[in-house]
Design an enzyme around this catalytic site. Structure first.
Site, PDB file in Angstrom:
ATOM      1  N   GLY A  84       0.814  -1.217   0.000  1.00  0.00           N
ATOM      2  CA  GLY A  84       0.000   0.000   0.000  1.00  0.00           C
ATOM      3  C   GLY A  84       0.842   1.259   0.000  1.00  0.00           C
ATOM      4  N   GLY A  86       1.846   2.903  -2.718  1.00  0.00           N
ATOM      5  CA  GLY A  86       1.698   3.731  -3.917  1.00  0.00           C
ATOM      6  C   GLY A  86       2.439   3.216  -5.130  1.00  0.00           C
ATOM      7  N   ASP A 131      -1.289  10.535  -4.311  1.00  0.00           N
ATOM      8  CA  ASP A 131      -0.120   9.665  -4.484  1.00  0.00           C
ATOM      9  C   ASP A 131       0.644  10.015  -5.761  1.00  0.00           C
ATOM     10  OD1 ASP A 131      -2.333   8.835  -5.912  1.00  0.00           O
ATOM     11  OD2 ASP A 131      -2.200   6.734  -5.339  1.00  0.00           O
TER      12      ASP A 131
END
Ligand code: MEV
Length: 288
Positions: A84, A86, A131
Site C-alpha cells: 500500500g 503507492g 499519491d
C-alpha cells in the site's frame, strides 16, 4: 534512439485520507523506495510490462504526443505492491517520465502530474491523485484536489511504518465511504470537515517539529477513520499497542482495511515500540 530509464518514489499518507477524495486537504510524504521503468528500442513490435498502469500510460502518452516507434518497457521495484505504498502511482509517473525522455519531449512537473492523474483516473475514477502528486513532486506535501501542490519543509520525523500483513483494496473502501456519504451525509460530512481542520493543524505542528501535537492529531485522525468505518480490528490493535506503549500517536495510513499504520515515537522508545509492535503481528518496514 537510446535506452532511457526513469524512476519515481512510493508514498505514505500522513493525514487526511478519504476526506481528500472530497476536496479536503491531506499531507503525504514519499518513501525511500522507488519504481524504475526502462524504455528500449525494439525492432518491430511494442512490448510492455503487463501492468495496467504501464499499458494505460503508454496508450495515453501515444494518443497525446503521436509518438509511435517500436519500443519495449520493463519495470523494477524496490517494494512490493501489496504494502500500500503507492506502487500504481509510482509506476505511472516513472513510465511517463521515461517516455518523455525517450521521445525527447520536455514536460514540466505539472504536465507530468496532469497526464499521470488522467491515467490513474482512467483506472480508478475516484482517485484523489495525492499519491501521483507525491510521486511527481517528492518530499512532504500538502495536497488538495485542483490546487497547486504545496511543498512542506523537510523534517526528519520520528516515524515507524508498520505493515499489518493484510492487503487493503482501496476501491472497495472508497466506494464503501461513498455509499455511507449518500445514506448519511450529515455524519460523513462532519467527519470530513473535522479531518480537514486537523490536517491544517498538523501542517503547523509538522512545520514546528511539534511531534507531541502531531501525534495527538494522528490519534484524532485515526478515531475519525474508525467512525467512518474504514479501520479494522488488526489496525486498531496495532494503533492501541503503539499508544499504550507510550508513542506520541498512531494511525492507519491509506484507505484502511489493512496495509500500514504509522507511529510517531519519542526518541527513547523506538526499540521498545519495534518489539511490541512486532510481537503484536506487525511488520516494521524500512522505508524512511
Ligand atoms: C488511499 O491511499 C487514500 C484515499 O484517500 C483514496 C485517494 O485519496 O485516492 C482513501
Amino acid at each position: 534512439m537510446r535506452d532511457v530509464s526513469a524512476s519515481a518514489p512510493g508514498k505514505l499518507m500522513l493525514l487526511g485520507e478519504h476526506a481528500v477524495v472530497y476536496g479536503y486537504p491531506c499531507i503525504v510524504s514519499t518513501v525511500n523506495k522507488r519504481i524504475s521503468v526502462t524504455v528500449k528500442k525494439t525492432l518491430n513490435k511494442q512490448a510492455f510490462s503487463d501492468s495496467i498502469y504501464v499499458m494505460t500510460s503508454v496508450r495515453m502518452f501515444i494518443e497525446k504526443y503521436h509518438s509511435g516507434s517500436s519500443f519495449s518497457i520493463t519495470t523494477s521495484s524496490d517494494f512490493s505492491p501489496t504494502l500500500g505504498l503507492g506502487s500504481s502511482s509510482a509506476v505511472t509517473v516513472a513510465t511517463l517520465k521515461a517516455l518523455t525522455a525517450y521521445f525527447d519531449i520536455a514536460l514540466s512537473e505539472k504536465e507530468i502530474f496532469d497526464l499521470a492523474l488522467k491515467v490513474v483516473r482512467k483506472i480508478h475514477r475516484e482517485a484523489s491523485g495525492f499519491d501521483v502528486a507525491a510521486a511527481v513532486y517528492g518530499g512532504t506535501i500538502y495536497y488538495k484536489i485542483e490546487r497547486p501542490v504545496e511543498k512542506l519543509p523537510e523534517r526528519k520525523m520520528p516515524l515507524l511504518v508498520v505493515y499489518s500483513g493484510i492487503k487493503a483494496d482501496t476501491s472497495t473502501l472508497v466506494n464503501q465511504v461513498a455509499r455511507q456519504k449518500k445514506y448519511n451525509p450529515a455524519k460523513v460530512n462532519n467527519i470530513f470537515s473535522q479531518i480537514g481542520d486537523l490536517v491544517k493543524m498538523a501542517c503547523d505542528a509538522y512545520n514546528k517539529f511539534d511531534w507531541s501535537r502531531l501525534g495527538m492529531l494522528f490519534n484524532k485522525n485515526h478515531q475519525l477513520l474508525v467512525e467512518l468505518g474504514v479501520s479494522s480490528e488488526k489496525l486498531n490493535a496495532l494503533v492501541e499497542t503503539a499508544i499504550k506503549s507510550g508513542a506520541y500517536g498512531a494511525k492507519l495510513s491509506g484507505a484502511g482495511g489493512g496495509d500500514c499504520i504509522i507511529v510517531l515515537y519519542k526518541n527513547n522508545q523506538k526499540e521498545k515500540l519495534i518489539k511490541v509492535l512486532t510481537n503484536s503481528g506487525g511488520q516494521i518496514l524500512d522505508v524512511l
